[in-house]
Structures are given as structure tokens and as C-alpha cells.
Write an enzyme that holds these catalytic residues in place. Sequence first.
Site, PDB file in Angstrom:
ATOM      1  N   TYR A  52     -44.738 -25.758  17.975  1.00 51.95           N
ATOM      2  CA  TYR A  52     -43.615 -26.699  18.144  1.00 51.95           C
ATOM      3  C   TYR A  52     -42.569 -26.146  19.114  1.00 51.95           C
ATOM      4  CZ  TYR A  52     -45.498 -28.576  13.695  1.00 51.95           C
ATOM      5  OH  TYR A  52     -46.292 -29.058  12.684  1.00 51.95           O
ATOM      6  N   HIS A 110     -52.909 -22.928  11.655  1.00 52.42           N
ATOM      7  CA  HIS A 110     -52.533 -24.324  11.926  1.00 52.42           C
ATOM      8  C   HIS A 110     -53.742 -25.271  11.894  1.00 52.42           C
ATOM      9  CE1 HIS A 110     -49.191 -26.721  14.179  1.00 52.42           C
ATOM     10  NE2 HIS A 110     -49.867 -27.507  13.390  1.00 52.42           N
TER      11      HIS A 110
END
Length: 284
Positions: A52, A110
Site C-alpha cells: 500500500y 499477503h
Amino acid sequence: MSAAVPSITLNDGKTIPQLGFGVFQIPPDETAQAVNTAIELGYRHIDTAQGYRNERGVGEGIRASGLDRGQVFVTSKLNNDAHEPNEARRAFAGTLAALGTEYVDLFLIHWPLPTRNGGDFVTTWRTMIEFLRDGRARSIGVSNFQIPHLERLAAETDVLPAVNQIEVHPYLTNEAVRAYGRAHGIATEAWSPIAKGRVLDDPTVTRIADKVGRTPAQVVLRWHIEHGDIVFPKSSSPARMRENMGLFDFALDAADSAALSALDRGDAGRTGPHPDTFEGRPRN
Ligand SMILES: NC(=O)c1ccc[n+]([C@@H]2O[C@H](COP(=O)([O-])OP(=O)(O)OC[C@H]3O[C@@H](n4cnc5c(N)ncnc54)[C@H](OP(=O)(O)O)[C@@H]3O)[C@@H](O)[C@H]2O)c1
């Protein structure tokens, strides 16, 4: 906040606030302010990721709040380009440096990337276990893992993930993976809990919202809470951040909860990539 956020006890004995604040797609230069606002409103759990690119802002926002580090639960995630052990070690050190803290509360792989690296997420998981053992990750878990991926970790290592963070909302109930988690003590974290907003004008959702006198987002988030899952809706609006916390002073009846679950579209309901085929590019 109308009532206290409950905590969930993980399989390693640690606790996590059941409701948090997600920062995916919050621009890096707006993240510190957004996190600070979320904390002022009562959020005590922030979900970020290396991908992010806003971990630094998360750390700044927490420090600006004046709260002790221990009062805010922070999750980050290993990026898809860092599965190889030395890359993972370097990337994890980078997370701690960016956040400006000595530990994360929860660190996740992730994506499993089963079609990359020879499908060897097990070696990556063993590296995650190093971070757990040295105390720099208080808990470790995975994200977007399917049942066969979880079975491999169970068979080939001696540490089960504390959580599996997967896409869950009324259009993708992901029940089989959730049930595997329940059976094996792996908590489910539901990402994109309102399907990035797509479920909010569904007639079933709006009917129930009218009936119970709540907003569509509150009804859907309450459905997750009653399932026992952990959620962290993202919003860049303080009003919606506050709205998304108003979940703990009402309940859904069994028929309404079942009606929301019946909106499931299976894989067709996904808003994100399929974990069996996603190769991790671009960053996600
Ligand atoms: N592990 C993974 O692979 C993965 C993937 C995706 C997401 N996540 C995590 O899950 C978190 C949440 O997922 P998400 O951000 O994709 O989607 P989401 O939380 O389901 O939805 C966010 C969207 O809904 C809007 N929204 C939020 N609250 C609202 C409300 N009360 N009423 C109307 N609209 C509302 C937001 O707009 P505004 O900002 O304008 O309010 C934004 O466009 C992420 O931030 C991230 O931490 C993880």
C-alpha cells in the site's frame, strides 16, 4: 463510538480488536491524517501492507495521536516480490523502519502466489516464523490462502497462521475457507467487507437497513461481526469512519442474517483476484 469494540482471542493467545481501519488505496501523503482521525474516533486497529506504500503514514498517524504504541493494533503484510527468505527479512525490517516501531502486532503473507516461486510459500512461512520467534511480529498469519495452502502449512510446519485474511462480503461468503479456519482455530479477517461499496445498494441490504433503522454499510458490517470475523472497512471520510463503528448497539435477526448470506455469488462475486491464479503483479 456507541459501544466498545470486542476483542477476538487468536490461537497464539494474543487478542485483536474485531473492528479496525483499513488503509488500502489511501494515498501515502493522506494516510497519517486519516489514521489520526480514525484513532480520534475510537479505532484501535490499523490494517496496512507493504504494497500500500503508506506504512510510514500509519506510523506517523499513530504517533500524532499521542497514544502509546501498545494501545493500537497494527497489521502489515509481506509484499509479493519479497517471498524469498532474504528478501522477506529485508522487507520486514523495512516495514518496522517505515512504521517507526520495534514490532508489528500481526504480519501476514499477503498472497500465496501458488504459481510463482515454484509454489513455495512454505519457505516464506518459515521465515515468518523467525519474525514470530524473535518477537518483532507478535502474531503471524496469511492472506488469500485457500484450503490446500493452509493444509500445506499445517503438514509441513509446526506453526498455524493466527489469521487468514480473505475476501468476504455478502456477494462472496467464502464459506468453505471460513469453515476450515473455524475448525482449525484460524481466525478469519474479511477484506473488502462491503465489497468496496458494491453491496450497499443491493435491494436485500437496503430493505434490511430500512427495517432496522441503520445504514446499508452498518447492516453488512454487523453481519460480519455476528459471524465472528474481523473487519477493517476503509473510508477516507470521517463521517463514514464514524458510521462504520456504529455496529455494537443493534443486532440482526436470523432471517435477515440468512438473507444476506443468500446473496452469495461464489467466485463471480469477487472484487479482487482469485488466489489460485493471482501472480502478484501489479502490487496488491
Ligand atoms: N489482503 C488483501 O489482499 C486485501 C485486499 C483488499 C483489501 N484489504 C484490506 O481490507 C480493507 C478494506 O477493503 P477495501 O478498502 O478494499 O474495501 P471496503 O472497505 O469494502 O470498501 C471501501 C469503499 O467503500 C466506501 N465506503 C466505506 N464506508 C462506507 C459507508 N459507510 N458508506 C458508503 N461507502 C462507504 C469507501 O469510500 P470512501 O473512502 O469515500 O468512504 C471505499 O470506496 C483495505 O483497506 C485493506 O486494509 C486487504
